[in-house]
Design a protein around this motif. Structure first.
Motif, short mmCIF file in Angstrom:
data_model
loop_
_atom_site.label_atom_id
_atom_site.label_comp_id
_atom_site.label_asym_id
_atom_site.label_seq_id
_atom_site.Cartn_x
_atom_site.Cartn_y
_atom_site.Cartn_z
N GLN A 3 0.83 -1.20 0.00
CA GLN A 3 0.00 0.00 0.00
C GLN A 3 0.87 1.26 0.00
OE1 GLN A 3 -3.19 -0.29 -0.46
NE2 GLN A 3 -3.48 1.93 -0.55
N LEU A 4 1.98 1.19 0.70
CA LEU A 4 2.90 2.32 0.76
C LEU A 4 3.46 2.66 -0.62
CD1 LEU A 4 4.35 4.30 2.68
CD2 LEU A 4 6.15 2.58 2.96
N LEU A 5 3.65 1.64 -1.46
CA LEU A 5 4.17 1.86 -2.81
C LEU A 5 3.09 2.25 -3.81
CD1 LEU A 5 6.63 -1.16 -2.92
CD2 LEU A 5 7.28 1.24 -3.01
N ILE A 6 1.85 1.86 -3.54
CA ILE A 6 0.76 2.15 -4.47
C ILE A 6 0.29 3.61 -4.34
CG2 ILE A 6 -1.67 1.63 -4.99
CD1 ILE A 6 -1.08 -1.29 -4.42
N GLU A 7 0.22 4.13 -3.12
CA GLU A 7 -0.33 5.47 -2.91
C GLU A 7 0.43 6.55 -3.68
OE1 GLU A 7 -3.04 6.76 -1.61
OE2 GLU A 7 -3.69 4.67 -1.46
N PRO A 8 1.77 6.60 -3.64
CA PRO A 8 2.48 7.62 -4.45
C PRO A 8 2.19 7.48 -5.94
CG PRO A 8 3.96 6.63 -2.85
CD PRO A 8 2.72 5.82 -2.84
N ALA A 9 2.00 6.24 -6.41
CA ALA A 9 1.69 6.02 -7.83
C ALA A 9 0.34 6.63 -8.18
CB ALA A 9 1.71 4.53 -8.13
N ARG A 10 -0.63 6.44 -7.32
CA ARG A 10 -1.96 7.02 -7.57
C ARG A 10 -1.89 8.55 -7.61
NH1 ARG A 10 -5.37 3.03 -3.63
NH2 ARG A 10 -5.93 1.44 -5.18
N ARG A 11 -1.17 9.12 -6.65
CA ARG A 11 -1.11 10.59 -6.57
C ARG A 11 -0.38 11.20 -7.76
NH1 ARG A 11 0.24 9.62 -1.05
NH2 ARG A 11 2.38 10.34 -1.42
N THR A 12 0.52 10.43 -8.37
CA THR A 12 1.27 10.97 -9.51
C THR A 12 0.68 10.55 -10.85
OG1 THR A 12 2.82 9.09 -9.30
CG2 THR A 12 3.45 11.18 -8.26
N GLY A 13 -0.54 10.02 -10.84
CA GLY A 13 -1.25 9.77 -12.08
C GLY A 13 -0.93 8.47 -12.77
N CYS A 14 -0.51 7.45 -12.06
CA CYS A 14 -0.25 6.14 -12.67
C CYS A 14 -1.55 5.57 -13.22
CB CYS A 14 0.36 5.19 -11.64
SG CYS A 14 0.60 3.50 -12.26
N GLU A 15 -1.56 5.24 -14.50
CA GLU A 15 -2.78 4.75 -15.15
C GLU A 15 -2.83 3.23 -15.26
OE1 GLU A 15 -2.89 6.69 -18.88
OE2 GLU A 15 -3.26 8.69 -18.05
N ASP A 16 -1.72 2.56 -14.99
CA ASP A 16 -1.68 1.11 -15.16
C ASP A 16 -1.49 0.44 -13.80
OD1 ASP A 16 -1.52 -1.43 -16.12
OD2 ASP A 16 0.17 -1.11 -17.47
N LEU A 17 -2.50 0.52 -12.97
CA LEU A 17 -2.40 -0.05 -11.62
C LEU A 17 -2.34 -1.57 -11.65
CD1 LEU A 17 -4.90 2.23 -9.65
CD2 LEU A 17 -2.41 2.31 -9.64
N LYS A 18 -2.89 -2.18 -12.71
CA LYS A 18 -2.83 -3.63 -12.83
C LYS A 18 -1.38 -4.10 -12.95
CE LYS A 18 -4.35 -7.53 -15.67
NZ LYS A 18 -5.08 -7.95 -16.89
N THR A 19 -0.64 -3.47 -13.88
CA THR A 19 0.77 -3.83 -14.04
C THR A 19 1.56 -3.51 -12.78
OG1 THR A 19 0.62 -3.37 -16.41
CG2 THR A 19 2.83 -3.48 -15.46
N LEU A 20 1.21 -2.40 -12.14
CA LEU A 20 1.86 -2.03 -10.88
C LEU A 20 1.71 -3.14 -9.85
CD1 LEU A 20 3.23 0.18 -9.08
CD2 LEU A 20 0.94 0.95 -8.51
N ASN A 21 0.51 -3.66 -9.69
CA ASN A 21 0.27 -4.73 -8.72
C ASN A 21 1.00 -6.00 -9.12
OD1 ASN A 21 -1.65 -3.98 -6.46
ND2 ASN A 21 -2.77 -3.17 -8.21
N GLU A 22 1.06 -6.31 -10.42
CA GLU A 22 1.76 -7.50 -10.88
C GLU A 22 3.25 -7.41 -10.55
OE1 GLU A 22 0.88 -7.68 -15.00
OE2 GLU A 22 -1.11 -8.58 -14.72
N VAL A 23 3.84 -6.22 -10.75
CA VAL A 23 5.26 -6.02 -10.43
C VAL A 23 5.50 -6.21 -8.94
CG1 VAL A 23 7.13 -4.33 -10.36
CG2 VAL A 23 5.70 -4.52 -12.42
N LEU A 24 4.62 -5.66 -8.12
CA LEU A 24 4.78 -5.77 -6.67
C LEU A 24 4.64 -7.21 -6.19
CD1 LEU A 24 2.79 -2.60 -5.47
CD2 LEU A 24 5.27 -2.88 -5.73
#
Length: 571
Positions: A3-24
């Motif tokens: 969650q700590l890594l996802i929140e900054p991504a959301r605030r900076t406009g990350c559009e591919d949260l699916k890939t983000l979760n797969e990487v994590l």
């Protein structure tokens, strides 16, 4: 931590949260820190993401990393083996005597191994801060120098297991790995070459000085001295010997110049390296020219339409000579290869004579000049003209004999490409006449003279507009009818702070029209020929450069630095 890594991504406009979760998830399964994987996958925008992450962790963020005025205390506080292996950068020492702390920058605060090593191996307690990965890597190179970790191992007499540039296909590049010091020198040299390729350098110069061994890269046409480890002078003979072994030169001969070649595989690319050694009073100097075996294409030259149309019509002539002029390093060979690639098809027999063969073209018969055995441009040309070629390319017309054979080939129905060393396109006419070619032969054989120069290309990331008033354009000499706005360099991480990234060519083309033939045959003056060329549609190189500058591709200063004033007007 997820969650700590996802929140900054959301605030900076990350559009591919699916890939983000797969990487994590992948990083979690492998029990490793996910920061490298996130940045490599290009899921997040590095700079804003890392800044937000530092804020959430309560860590200081470094927007820039200044060069230390006294780097030695920092290098002593954190040696190159720890700094470069774990990518930790000492940026300062704070506090009074007895309470000092080492300020250490990282881009990966979740790498527990690096934190444990810093706590156990470093003498000073650590105060952590964060910086972007790219900025931190560049600062590490500046502080410690290329190959500093390997260099330190050499001094300790131990080897370090670094992945070397692949040279297994070349027996001359294989050194007995049982000799730890020698094997480390191999890795050290490979790191120098790898760094040059990463920086898009075209040349590497290894230059012995009285108290140091200087290494310089030529990047975008400019020489840049790179940081090297202290006391590298101790490795001078080993580094130079390694380069000579790789290029199959005589390592025992240090009194005369030698030339050789190295073939390397780097990230799926074939790199051809031309090596030249020169004896100096401080030892042998080694120059390496890095040549990518790239695919040549006329469209990649980025010519303006009014020049490209002329070139395409010239390439389909049945006979004649097309000459490219310019100084060494102006991109003449690249243009020649692109021209040949444009007309290379099964119906054409293309033969080249080069010194040396810089790039291999599929389907083209390429001959390398070897003057030591009598295979010169002239002797090779005599032979290939009896081998039924349609198109002949001569690397360079250097003397009257070669020029006369080229003229004869043109007059007997061959299309001939070659180069001359002159300052401009019209200078090619006087150069051939000075060689001894009769003016009437020049006018009958040559179809066009093309001159070119290379200018640095503005970095697309950081360039900014530089609007000019009409009066400023007039003062500079820019024709008012050319549309566009010039730009100026700024400097960013992507371009290493230079404001430029890559180079582009600017051209001028003089066609030998019937009117120009008459002037050449009757030995007219350069001014008369220039006036006729302008009537025939000649666009001076500086004017061509203005088009590129007003498109925001290069700067006004770059154009001025490589061109002469347009005598007689700007078309």
């Amino acid at each position: 931590m997820t969650q700590l890594l996802i929140e900054p991504a959301r605030r900076t406009g990350c559009e591919d949260l699916k890939t983000l979760n797969e990487v994590l998830e992948s990083a979690s399964l492998r029990q490793r820190s996910p920061i490298d994987d996130l940045l490599d996958a290009d899921v997040v925008d590095e700079e804003p993401y890392m800044r937000e992450l530092a804020h959430d962790l309560g860590m200081e963020w470094l927007d820039s990393i200044p060069i230390a005025e006294e780097p030695l205390p920092l290098r002593e506080a954190c040696g190159p083996q720890i700094a470069l292996r774990y990518r930790l950068l000492p940026v300062g020492i704070t506090g009074e005597e007895g309470e000092k702390k080492l300020k250490l920058a990282t881009f990966d605060p979740f790498n527990l191994v690096s934190r444990q090593v810093a706590a156990q191996e470093l003498e000073l307690p650590v105060e952590w801060c964060m910086a972007s990965r790219k900025r931190l890597h560049e600062a590490l190179r500046r502080l410690y120098g290329v190959g500093a970790d390997t260099f330190e191992k050499i001094l300790e007499g131990r080897d370090l297991d670094f992945e070397a540039i692949s040279d297994s296909e070349d027996e001359a590049n294989v050194i007995d790995d049982d000799d730890d010091e020698e094997a480390s020198v191999v890795k050290f040299v490979n790191q120098i070459i790898r760094e040059a390729l990463d920086q898009r350098a075209t040349d590497i110069h290894v230059e012995p000085l009285a108290t140091n061994l200087r290494i310089r890269y030529r990047i975008d046409g400019k020489l840049l001295e790179i940081a090297v480890p202290e006391n590298i002078k101790a490795l001078q003979s080993s580094v130079i010997a390694r380069l000579k072994i790789m290029s199959r030169l005589d390592i025992a001969e240090r009194r005369v110049p030698q030339d050789g070649r190295i073939n390397l595989q780097f990230e799926g690319q074939t790199i051809d390296v031309r090596v030249a050694t020169v004896p100096t009073v401080e030892g042998e100097s080694v120059s390496l020219r890095l040549l990518n075996q790239e695919k040549f294409n006329l469209e990649k030259l980025g010519m303006e339409p009014f020049v490209q149309d002329k070139i395409k019509s010239l390439l389909h002539l049945p006979n004649g000579i097309i000459l490219i002029t310019g100084p060494t390093g102006s991109g003449k060979s690249t243009s020649l290869y692109s021209f040949l690639s444009e007309i290379n098809d099964p119906e054409q027999r293309i033969v080249t004579v080069e010194d040396p063969v810089e790039n291999k073209l599929p389907g083209v018969m390429q001959i390398a000049v070897k003057s030591e055995i009598g295979l010169t441009f002239a002797t090779a040309l005599r032979s290939i003209l009896r081998a039924d070629p349609n198109v002949v390319m001569i690397g360079e017309i250097r003397d009257l004999e070669t020029a006369e054979i080229a003229v004869r080939a043109s007059l007997t129905g061959h299309l001939v490409f070659s180069t001359l060393h002159t300052n401009d396109a019209l200078g090619g006419i006087s150069r051939l006449v000075d060689m001894g070619v009769e003016p009437f032969l020049v006018s009958n054989a040559v179809r066009a003279f093309l001159a070119q120069r290379l200018v640095r290309r503005l970095c697309p990331t950081c360039k900014t507009p530089r609007p000019l008033t009409e009066q400023e354009k007039i003062d500079i000499g820019i024709p008012l009818h050319i549309p566009g706005t010039p730009f100026q360099p700024v400097g960013c991480d992507r371009c290493r702070g230079t404001g430029f990234s890559g180079r582009l060519a600017i051209y001028e083309v003089v066609l030998v029209t019937p009117q120009m033939e008459h002037l050449v045959t009757h030995s007219a003056t350069a001014a008369e020929m220039r006036e006729q060329a302008l009537k025939d549609g000649f666009v001076p190189m500086r004017t061509y450069g203005w088009h590129k500058a007003l498109q925001g591709l290069t700067t006004i200063e770059e154009v001025i630095s490589v061109t002469s004033t347009d005598l007689g007007g700007s078309e």
